[in-house]
Design an enzyme around this catalytic site. Structure first.
Site, PDB file in Angstrom:
ATOM      1  N   ASP A  17       3.410  -7.426   9.011  1.00 42.40           N
ATOM      2  CA  ASP A  17       3.796  -6.019   9.228  1.00 42.40           C
ATOM      3  C   ASP A  17       5.147  -5.950   9.949  1.00 42.40           C
ATOM      4  OD1 ASP A  17       2.749  -7.092  11.634  1.00 42.40           O
ATOM      5  OD2 ASP A  17       2.061  -5.134  12.338  1.00 42.40           O
ATOM      6  N   HIS A 247       5.103 -13.843  19.172  1.00 42.48           N
ATOM      7  CA  HIS A 247       3.660 -13.836  18.880  1.00 42.48           C
ATOM      8  C   HIS A 247       3.347 -14.479  17.525  1.00 42.48           C
ATOM      9  CE1 HIS A 247       2.900 -11.005  22.164  1.00 42.48           C
ATOM     10  NE2 HIS A 247       3.837 -10.211  21.685  1.00 42.48           N
TER      11      HIS A 247
HETATM   12  C1  BDR Z   1       1.126  -8.380  17.528  1.00 46.89           C
HETATM   13  O1  BDR Z   1       1.338  -6.984  17.377  1.00 46.89           O
HETATM   14  C2  BDR Z   1       2.543  -6.735  16.712  1.00 46.89           C
HETATM   15  O2  BDR Z   1       3.258  -5.748  17.399  1.00 46.89           O
HETATM   16  C3  BDR Z   1       3.294  -8.020  16.665  1.00 46.89           C
HETATM   17  O3  BDR Z   1       4.060  -8.124  15.487  1.00 46.89           O
HETATM   18  C4  BDR Z   1       2.218  -9.065  16.713  1.00 46.89           C
HETATM   19  O4  BDR Z   1       1.732  -9.354  15.423  1.00 46.89           O
HETATM   20  C5  BDR Z   1       1.154  -8.734  19.000  1.00 46.89           C
HETATM   21  O5  BDR Z   1       0.117  -8.072  19.661  1.00 46.89           O
HETATM   22 CA    CA Z   2       2.942  -8.718  13.395  1.00 44.17          CA
END
Ligand code: BDR
Ligand code: CA
Length: 325
Positions: A17, A247
């Protein structure tokens, strides 16, 4: 002379995403010699799915790759939608830097069809790497439960097992965006690993580190430096971190450098009700107080610790084209 046997690359479907850290993860997957992207599926999360698909096509342009991009689902299996976090990733998911749109088109197939068909065509070979809400994966599993036996493994960025969440005190964003989907994916009879905030909040990259990526004149380096700047501001102001969190890169790094992560076996569940909605919880095998609803869950694994220095070097080396096959 004895030659080390070459590692077979992990063939992956990257479910994403984008999102600034999703962009970092995509570039990592594109550049790492032990990762082979067989397709990309998009999902709502950081932005609406139409924007997430357009952003993924932009990333494929920047990387100069030729990957099928299949558009995914636009809302969770159940529950009220959460707001898109424009204060983290910008309104457009890339820090509102006005990067030019791509002329590429998405694959004709919807993401759920793409996932099912690709897994059926290569039994035992494909690893799913979801780094957004788990809606596409849960929908594929509901439509074709046999895919649980066909997948190689599932490496998920999501959850917050022994640490606070990032959208509520208990819940991490990807899981909170579709708790029912996350609970179904973690309850299926396949090998699933949850790489959550317990470790990803420690996988920090600063703007100076981003500048170390060689060829900083390249499109990729220019894009990353620009899109990461507002994302870094968010972390500096809200988490007291000098940099931003990679992340989504962690869910890929675990496949190619498992030594960086300390994994723990556990049954994992996701709360779907009340103020704890979206909380992920783990129970080690043999826990004495487990009731039947826990006992019947498959043993999966989650990341408990990370070598963040090694993680950072792996990212920079890989994006600089220095990682050995
Ligand atoms: C996750 O949430 C999204 O905002 C980031 O892309 C990551 O996948 C981190 O909590
Ligand atoms: Ca993500």
């Amino acid at each position: 002379m004895n030659q080390q046997p070459k590692q077979q690359p992990h063939k992956i479907i990257f479910d994403t995403d984008p999102g600034v850290d999703d962009a970092m993860a995509f570039f990592f997957a594109d550049a790492h010699p032990q990762l082979q992207i067989v397709g990309i599926t998009t999902i709502f999360g950081n932005v609406a799915v139409e924007q997430s698909t357009a952003n993924t096509l932009r990333l494929v342009d920047i990387a100069g790759g030729d990957y099928p991009v299949a558009a995914g689902l636009g809302k969770a299996l159940a529950g009220e939608p959460r707001p898109y976090p424009h204060w983290v990733h910008g309104k457009d998911g890339f820090g509102d830097i006005n990067w030019p749109a791509s002329n590429r088109s998405p694959d004709q197939r919807p993401a759920v069809d793409f996932i099912i068909e690709t897994l059926k065509a290569s039994p035992g070979e494909i690893t799913l790497v979801p780094v957004g809400p788990l809606t596409n994966i849960a929908a594929a599993l509901a439509r074709a439960p046999e895919i649980a036996e066909l997948v190689r493994e599932v490496s998920i960025m999501g959850g917050a097992i022994n640490c606070p969440g990032n959208v509520t005190p208990l819940a991490e964003a990807n899981v909170a965006n579709d708790p029912e989907a996350a609970d179904a994916v973690l309850g299926a009879g396949w090998k699933a690993s949850l790489i959550g905030l317990d470790v990803t909040m420690k996988a920090v990259i600063s703007s100076q580190d981003i500048a170390r990526i060689t060829g900083s004149g390249s499109e990729k380096a220019k894009f990353l430096a620009a899109a990461a700047a507002p994302y870094i501001d968010f972390y500096r102001n809200n988490a007291g971190v000098d940099g931003c969190c990679m992340h989504d890169v962690c869910a890929l790094a675990r496949l190619v450098a498992p030594e960086i992560f300390t994994m723990e076996e556990a049954a994992i569940r996701v709360a779907c009700e009340g103020f704890s909605r979206g909380k992920s919880a783990a129970m080690p095998p043999g826990h004495p107080a487990a009731d039947e609803s826990w006992q019947s869950r498959p043993v999966q694994s989650y990341a408990r610790a990370i070598d963040n220095t090694a993680m950072l070097e792996l990212f920079i080396e890989t994006l600089s084209g220095q990682t050995q096959p």
